[in-house]
Design a protein around this motif. Structure first.
Motif, short mmCIF file in Angstrom:
data_model
loop_
_atom_site.label_atom_id
_atom_site.label_comp_id
_atom_site.label_asym_id
_atom_site.label_seq_id
_atom_site.Cartn_x
_atom_site.Cartn_y
_atom_site.Cartn_z
N VAL A 50 62.69 -11.61 19.60
CA VAL A 50 63.85 -10.73 19.57
C VAL A 50 63.61 -9.63 18.54
O VAL A 50 62.73 -9.74 17.67
CB VAL A 50 65.15 -11.50 19.23
CG1 VAL A 50 65.50 -12.47 20.34
CG2 VAL A 50 65.02 -12.24 17.91
N TYR A 51 64.41 -8.57 18.63
CA TYR A 51 64.18 -7.39 17.81
C TYR A 51 64.22 -7.70 16.32
O TYR A 51 63.45 -7.13 15.54
CB TYR A 51 65.22 -6.32 18.16
CG TYR A 51 65.18 -5.12 17.24
CD1 TYR A 51 63.99 -4.41 17.05
CD2 TYR A 51 66.32 -4.71 16.55
CE1 TYR A 51 63.95 -3.32 16.20
CE2 TYR A 51 66.27 -3.62 15.70
CZ TYR A 51 65.09 -2.93 15.53
OH TYR A 51 65.04 -1.85 14.69
N SER A 52 65.08 -8.62 15.89
CA SER A 52 65.17 -8.92 14.46
C SER A 52 63.85 -9.48 13.92
O SER A 52 63.56 -9.35 12.73
CB SER A 52 66.30 -9.91 14.19
OG SER A 52 66.10 -11.12 14.89
N GLU A 53 63.03 -10.07 14.79
CA GLU A 53 61.72 -10.56 14.38
C GLU A 53 60.71 -9.43 14.32
O GLU A 53 59.86 -9.38 13.42
CB GLU A 53 61.23 -11.63 15.35
CG GLU A 53 62.00 -12.93 15.29
CD GLU A 53 61.45 -13.94 16.27
OE1 GLU A 53 61.08 -15.04 15.82
OE2 GLU A 53 61.40 -13.63 17.46
N LEU A 54 60.77 -8.50 15.29
CA LEU A 54 59.80 -7.42 15.35
C LEU A 54 60.08 -6.31 14.34
O LEU A 54 59.20 -5.53 14.00
CB LEU A 54 59.77 -6.81 16.75
CG LEU A 54 58.87 -7.50 17.78
CD1 LEU A 54 59.30 -8.93 18.05
CD2 LEU A 54 58.84 -6.70 19.08
N TYR A 55 61.30 -6.25 13.84
CA TYR A 55 61.75 -5.16 12.97
C TYR A 55 60.81 -4.96 11.78
O TYR A 55 60.44 -3.82 11.45
CB TYR A 55 63.17 -5.46 12.50
CG TYR A 55 63.67 -4.55 11.41
CD1 TYR A 55 64.05 -3.24 11.69
CD2 TYR A 55 63.77 -5.01 10.09
CE1 TYR A 55 64.51 -2.41 10.68
CE2 TYR A 55 64.24 -4.19 9.08
CZ TYR A 55 64.61 -2.90 9.37
OH TYR A 55 65.07 -2.08 8.38
N SER A 56 60.41 -6.03 11.15
CA SER A 56 59.56 -5.93 9.96
C SER A 56 58.11 -5.60 10.30
O SER A 56 57.30 -5.37 9.38
CB SER A 56 59.62 -7.24 9.16
OG SER A 56 60.94 -7.54 8.76
N TYR A 57 57.79 -5.57 11.58
CA TYR A 57 56.42 -5.32 12.01
C TYR A 57 56.32 -4.05 12.86
O TYR A 57 55.38 -3.89 13.64
CB TYR A 57 55.90 -6.50 12.83
CG TYR A 57 55.81 -7.81 12.08
CD1 TYR A 57 54.62 -8.22 11.48
CD2 TYR A 57 56.92 -8.65 11.97
CE1 TYR A 57 54.54 -9.42 10.80
CE2 TYR A 57 56.85 -9.85 11.29
CZ TYR A 57 55.65 -10.24 10.71
OH TYR A 57 55.57 -11.44 10.05
#
Length: 353
Positions: free
Chosen positions: A103-110
Motif C-alpha cells: 500500500v502507498y503508506s509503505e512505498l511513501y518512504s521509498y
C-alpha cells in the motif's frame, strides 16, 4: 408473449464465456507453474517483478501478460517491506523492474526508488484511487476483515473487534505481524481508527488486550486465513480477497466485516527506477488496469476492482452494506514508524522479548 429464446441464448453465451475464461485461467495456471522452471536470462527479454500478491492473482495475470507481450516474467516473492529493502540496497537477485503489491503508506518512504508513470487506464479508475503520486498505480482494493471458522465458533457471536475479547476466543485468534505484512499494517490502522483513533489511548488499550488474547502472530499474512480454514485457529484478522476465494472453494469459514467499521485500501504497483525493462514495465502497469484483467480480478478472483466499469464477484458483499471508514493516508504515511514502534512495545511486554 415474452421472448424467452433471447434470454436463454444470452444466458448460454454468458455461461460459455465464463467457462472459457475459467478454462483459460486453468491453462494459464499450468503454464505459469511450469514457466517458473525456466531460469532468468535464458534467452529473450525478461521482466522481473517483486511481489507480495497472492498466487491466485499471479496465476491469472502472469501467463496472460507473457503470452500477449512475448516476454518471460520472473517473480521474486516476499513481504512488501522485505522487497522494498532489497530494492533499496540492491541486494535482490535478479534486480526488480516492477513492484507489485503493498500500500502507498509503505512505498511513501521509498519514493526515490520508483519512476513516475500514469497509466493510460487511469481515467477509468474510481476517482479516489487514481494516480495522484505520479508513481503508484492502484490495481485492486483490499479491505480488512475477520475470517471465522464456523465449526469452531458455534455459539459465539462475532460481529466486530470487541467480540474478539470474549473469553471463549482466548488463545484461538491469529493475526499477522504489521512490521512484515502490508495487510496486517492496514488491519492495525483499521483497528485504531475503528476503536477511537490512531493516537487514542483507548484504541491502543484495545490493541494491548487483543494481543494478550491472541494465540499467534504470524510472520506472513497467508498463514492467517489458511490457519482458520484448516481449523488450526478459530478467528483470524485478515483481508477480504483470499477469504472470499476460500469460501468459494468450500472452506467452512465466513467473513465478518467489523461493525465498528472497515477500511478499503488500494494495492499498488510501481516501476522500479533503473530497471532493465522500463517499456515492458509500463506495459505491465497498463495490463493490470485494463478492463479485461480487472474483470478477471473482480469476477473470478474475488478482488474488488479499482475500475468504474468492471464486474464484482458473487462472494463479495456490496460496499453499501459494509460500515466504511476512511483511512487518513497522510497521517499513516508520516507516522507509520511511530505506530509500529508502539505496537512492537506492546508485543514485547506480552512476550518478554
Amino acid at each position: 408473449m415474452a421472448d424467452h429464446t433471447t434470454g436463454r441464448s444470452m444466458g448460454k453465451r454468458l455461461l460459455f464465456a465464463t467457462a472459457a475464461v475459467i478454462a483459460l485461467l486453468q491453462a494459464a495456471a499450468f503454464f505459469y507453474t511450469h514457466r517458473y522452471a525456466v531460469p532468468a536470462g535464458t534467452g529473450g527479454d525478461v521482466l522481473t517483478i517483486y511481489t507480495s500478491s497472492s498466487d491466485e492473482l499471479l496465476n491469472a495475470t502472469i501467463p496472460l501478460f507473457e503470452e500477449k507481450y512475448k516476454i518471460q516474467v520472473v517473480l521474486v516473492k516476499g513481504e512488501t517491506v522485505d522487497l522494498l529493502e532489497k530494492i533499496r540496497t540492491g541486494s535482490g537477485d535478479p534486480p526488480a523492474d516492477v513492484l507489485l503489491g503493498g500500500v502507498y503508506s509503505e512505498l511513501y518512504s521509498y519514493a526515490d526508488l520508483f519512476l513516475d508513470y500514469v497509466s493510460v487506464n487511469d481515467k477509468h479508475l474510481i476517482p479516489a484511487y487514481q494516480n495522484t503520486t505520479g508513481y503508484t498505480t492502484s490495481y485492486i482494493l483490499s479491505g480488512s476483515c475477520l475470517v471465522v471458522n464456523k465449526s469452531l465458533t458455534q455459539g459465539v457471536e462475532i460481529k466486530g473487534y470487541k467480540d474478539l475479547l470474549k473469553p471463549e476466543l482466548d488463545g484461538r485468534i491469529i493475526m499477522a505481524n504489521p512490521i512484515n505484512s502490508s495487510s496486517a499494517l492496514a488491519q492495525l490502522t483499521n483497528i485504531l481508527l475503528a476503536m477511537g483513533g490512531y493516537e487514542d489511548d483507548g484504541a491502543w488499550a484495545y490493541v494491548d488486550e487483543l494481543i494478550g488474547h491472541t494465540g499467534e502472530i504470524a510472520s506472513a499474512s497467508s498463514k492467517v486465513y489458511s490457519s482458520v480454514a484448516s481449523g488450526k485457529k478459530a478467528v483470524g484478522l485478515s483481508y477480504e480477497a483470499p477469504c472470499a476465494a476460500l469460501m468459494r472453494s468450500g472452506a467452512d469459514i465466513e467473513i465478518v466485516y467489523p461493525e465498528e467499521g472497515c477500511v478499503y485500501l488500494p494495492a499498488t504497483a510501481a516501476i522500479v527506477r533503473g530497471g532493465d525493462q522500463p517499456e515492458y514495465a509500463r506495459h505491465f502497469i497498463d495490463f493490470i488496469t485494463s478492463k479485461d484483467m480487472q474483470n478477471i480480478y473482480g469476477n473470478l478472483l474475488m478482488n474488488r476492482s479499482v475500475r468504474k466499469d468492471a464486474m464484482s464477484g458473487a462472494y463479495l458483499v456490496p460496499l453499501d452494506r459494509i460500515d466504511m471508514l476512511e483511512e487518513d493516508m497522510d497521517y499513516v504515511k508520516k507516522h507509520k514508524l511511530d505506530i509500529l514502534s508502539r505496537y512492537s512495545n506492546i508485543v514485547s511486554e506480552h512476550t518478554g522479548d
